[in-house]
Design a protein around this motif. Structure first.
Motif, short mmCIF file in Angstrom:
data_model
loop_
_atom_site.label_atom_id
_atom_site.label_comp_id
_atom_site.label_asym_id
_atom_site.label_seq_id
_atom_site.Cartn_x
_atom_site.Cartn_y
_atom_site.Cartn_z
N LYS A 1 11.61 1.71 -12.47
CA LYS A 1 11.74 0.46 -11.72
C LYS A 1 10.85 0.46 -10.47
O LYS A 1 11.15 -0.21 -9.49
N LEU A 2 9.76 1.21 -10.51
CA LEU A 2 8.89 1.31 -9.35
C LEU A 2 7.48 0.87 -9.70
O LEU A 2 6.94 1.24 -10.73
N PHE A 3 6.90 0.07 -8.82
CA PHE A 3 5.50 -0.33 -8.90
C PHE A 3 4.70 0.58 -7.97
O PHE A 3 5.16 0.88 -6.86
N GLN A 4 3.51 0.99 -8.39
CA GLN A 4 2.70 1.83 -7.52
C GLN A 4 1.27 1.30 -7.41
O GLN A 4 0.73 0.72 -8.35
N LEU A 5 0.70 1.52 -6.22
CA LEU A 5 -0.71 1.26 -5.98
C LEU A 5 -1.35 2.56 -5.53
O LEU A 5 -0.89 3.17 -4.55
N LEU A 6 -2.35 3.01 -6.25
CA LEU A 6 -3.12 4.19 -5.85
C LEU A 6 -4.37 3.71 -5.14
O LEU A 6 -5.24 3.09 -5.75
N TYR A 7 -4.46 3.98 -3.85
CA TYR A 7 -5.62 3.56 -3.06
C TYR A 7 -6.51 4.77 -2.83
O TYR A 7 -6.13 5.73 -2.16
N VAL A 8 -7.69 4.75 -3.44
CA VAL A 8 -8.67 5.82 -3.26
C VAL A 8 -9.68 5.35 -2.21
O VAL A 8 -10.42 4.39 -2.44
N GLN A 9 -9.70 6.02 -1.08
CA GLN A 9 -10.64 5.68 -0.02
C GLN A 9 -11.99 6.36 -0.26
O GLN A 9 -13.04 5.73 -0.23
N ARG A 10 -11.93 7.67 -0.50
CA ARG A 10 -13.13 8.41 -0.88
C ARG A 10 -12.72 9.65 -1.68
O ARG A 10 -11.56 10.03 -1.70
N GLY A 11 -13.72 10.28 -2.31
CA GLY A 11 -13.41 11.36 -3.23
C GLY A 11 -13.36 10.82 -4.65
O GLY A 11 -13.71 9.66 -4.90
N GLN A 12 -12.90 11.64 -5.58
CA GLN A 12 -12.84 11.23 -6.98
C GLN A 12 -11.43 11.40 -7.52
O GLN A 12 -10.69 12.30 -7.13
N PHE B 1 -7.21 14.91 -8.90
CA PHE B 1 -8.01 14.52 -7.75
C PHE B 1 -8.99 15.63 -7.35
O PHE B 1 -8.71 16.82 -7.54
N SER B 2 -10.10 15.21 -6.77
CA SER B 2 -11.01 16.18 -6.16
C SER B 2 -10.39 16.66 -4.85
O SER B 2 -9.56 15.97 -4.25
N ALA B 3 -10.79 17.85 -4.40
CA ALA B 3 -10.17 18.44 -3.21
C ALA B 3 -10.49 17.66 -1.93
O ALA B 3 -9.79 17.81 -0.92
N ASP B 4 -11.51 16.81 -1.98
CA ASP B 4 -11.86 16.03 -0.80
C ASP B 4 -11.28 14.62 -0.84
O ASP B 4 -11.70 13.73 -0.10
N ILE B 5 -10.31 14.40 -1.72
CA ILE B 5 -9.74 13.06 -1.90
C ILE B 5 -9.10 12.55 -0.61
O ILE B 5 -8.47 13.30 0.13
N GLN B 6 -9.29 11.28 -0.33
CA GLN B 6 -8.64 10.61 0.78
C GLN B 6 -8.11 9.28 0.27
O GLN B 6 -8.78 8.58 -0.49
N GLY B 7 -6.92 8.93 0.69
CA GLY B 7 -6.32 7.67 0.25
C GLY B 7 -4.81 7.73 0.35
O GLY B 7 -4.25 8.66 0.93
N HIS B 8 -4.15 6.74 -0.21
CA HIS B 8 -2.69 6.65 -0.12
C HIS B 8 -2.09 6.19 -1.44
O HIS B 8 -2.77 5.59 -2.27
N VAL B 9 -0.82 6.48 -1.60
CA VAL B 9 -0.04 5.95 -2.72
C VAL B 9 1.06 5.07 -2.12
O VAL B 9 1.85 5.54 -1.30
N LEU B 10 1.10 3.81 -2.54
CA LEU B 10 2.15 2.88 -2.11
C LEU B 10 3.09 2.65 -3.28
O LEU B 10 2.65 2.36 -4.39
N THR B 11 4.38 2.79 -3.04
CA THR B 11 5.38 2.61 -4.07
C THR B 11 6.35 1.53 -3.64
O THR B 11 6.88 1.57 -2.52
N PHE B 12 6.59 0.54 -4.52
CA PHE B 12 7.46 -0.59 -4.21
C PHE B 12 8.69 -0.56 -5.11
O PHE B 12 8.59 -0.33 -6.31
N GLY B 13 9.83 -0.89 -4.55
CA GLY B 13 11.02 -1.16 -5.35
C GLY B 13 10.97 -2.59 -5.86
O GLY B 13 10.25 -3.44 -5.34
N THR B 14 11.75 -2.88 -6.90
CA THR B 14 11.75 -4.23 -7.47
C THR B 14 12.25 -5.27 -6.48
O THR B 14 11.85 -6.43 -6.53
N ALA B 15 13.13 -4.86 -5.56
CA ALA B 15 13.64 -5.81 -4.56
C ALA B 15 12.51 -6.29 -3.66
O ALA B 15 12.46 -7.47 -3.29
#
Length: 294
Positions: free
Chosen positions: A49-60, A90-104
């Motif tokens: 029941k979770l939505f996720q956004l993977l935000y890759v800023q830099r890296g692979q 992920f590459s070791a130089d990865i930068q970014g965030h993971v956002l997780t949303f509940g259905t509410a």
């Protein structure tokens, strides 16, 4: 496909098998914070029941979605809908965030935007292109707000997430019809979760929910057990429990007032319900939450 992967673990938040953490409907963390602990690899799994956004800023990032692999080599946002089997390397130089949303939270965003967030129903990658600096500033601000406790924090988080959803929605390509049974099943479960979000305080029967979806209660229960690991009724109960926890922490409502607001006819019955699902009485949960570290 999911039906051919019965061994794929069903996680709440990566490898955490406990319930949605605390009372927040949003979780935000850097990619290195968790992936470093797993040697830069998150093995295939899914969330009910979770939505996720993977935000890759830099890296692979090597992304595996439903058995198909691709690479993200530029600033981008990868959408991961509920029940989608996914894994990352992920590459070791990865930068970014993971956002997780509940259905509410998704239901709240849809109400604010006045339309369904169809963009969250498809596992699509959206390169940021010339908007990368603007999106980085937005997500960086969101992360800082999430970690802090400044006044009006919730309102600011809602505004930032809304702005992010608007950007992604504008990038979305024209919608497509469900391509196979697995996708249709996931969309049907999504419809049920949205229906629960709109009516969980009414304590409707599973038969009523099923009729509104145009399926039998047996079909709805089987769908929920197969894809969410819970019965259809347990899905409703977990949503009631989440709202009860939030109100116990963030409001001064008495137990009786909270019971009424959640549609229970008797505070005693509500207290038994809460203890059965959480292991604590409502009063005990409120006291432990107030004494917990920030």
């Amino acid at each position: 496909m999911m039906s051919s992967l019965p061994g794929v673990p069903l996680f709440q938040l990566y490898g955490e098998n406990h319930a949605w953490p605390g009372t927040d409907l949003l979780h935000c963390e850097s990619i290195p914070a968790r992936s470093r602990l797993h040697h830069w690899e998150i093995k295939p799994h899914r969330h009910a029941k979770l939505f996720q956004l993977l935000y890759v800023q830099r890296g692979q990032a090597q992304v595996e979605i439903e058995g198909k692999r691709s690479e993200i080599c530029e600033a981008a946002i990868q959408v991961v809908p509920p029940l989608t089997v996914h894994g990352f390397r992920f590459s070791a130089d990865i930068q970014g965030h993971v956002l997780t949303f509940g259905t509410a939270l998704v239901a709240d965003l849809e109400q604010r935007l006045g339309a369904p967030l169809a963009v969250l129903a498809s596992a699509t990658c959206y390169p940021l292109g010339s908007d990368r600096h603007r999106l980085h500033a937005l997500i960086d601000t969101l992360q800082q707000e999430y970690q802090g406790n400044a006044p009006s924090r919730a309102a600011m988080l809602q505004a930032l997430v809304t702005a992010l959803m608007v950007w992604i929605s504008r990038r979305q390509q024209s919608g497509q019809l469900p391509r196979n049974r697995d996708e249709r099943d996931r969309q049907l479960l999504g419809r049920y979760l949205r229906l629960v979000e709109a009516h969980y305080r009414e304590h409707l029967s599973v038969d009523t929910f099923a009729a509104r979806l145009g399926v039998s209660s047996l079909r709805l229960n089987q769908l929920c057990r197969d894809l969410a690991g819970q019965s259809a009724l347990q899905v409703v109960h977990q949503r009631l429990l989440l709202e009860a926890r939030r109100n116990l922490v963030y409001t001064r409502m008495s137990i009786g007032q909270l019971s009424d607001s959640l549609g229970f006819s008797d505070p005693t019955y509500f207290a038994r319900f809460f203890k059965r699902l959480s292991g604590q009485t409502p009063k005990g949960y409120r006291q432990s939450a107030r004494h917990a570290p920030a």
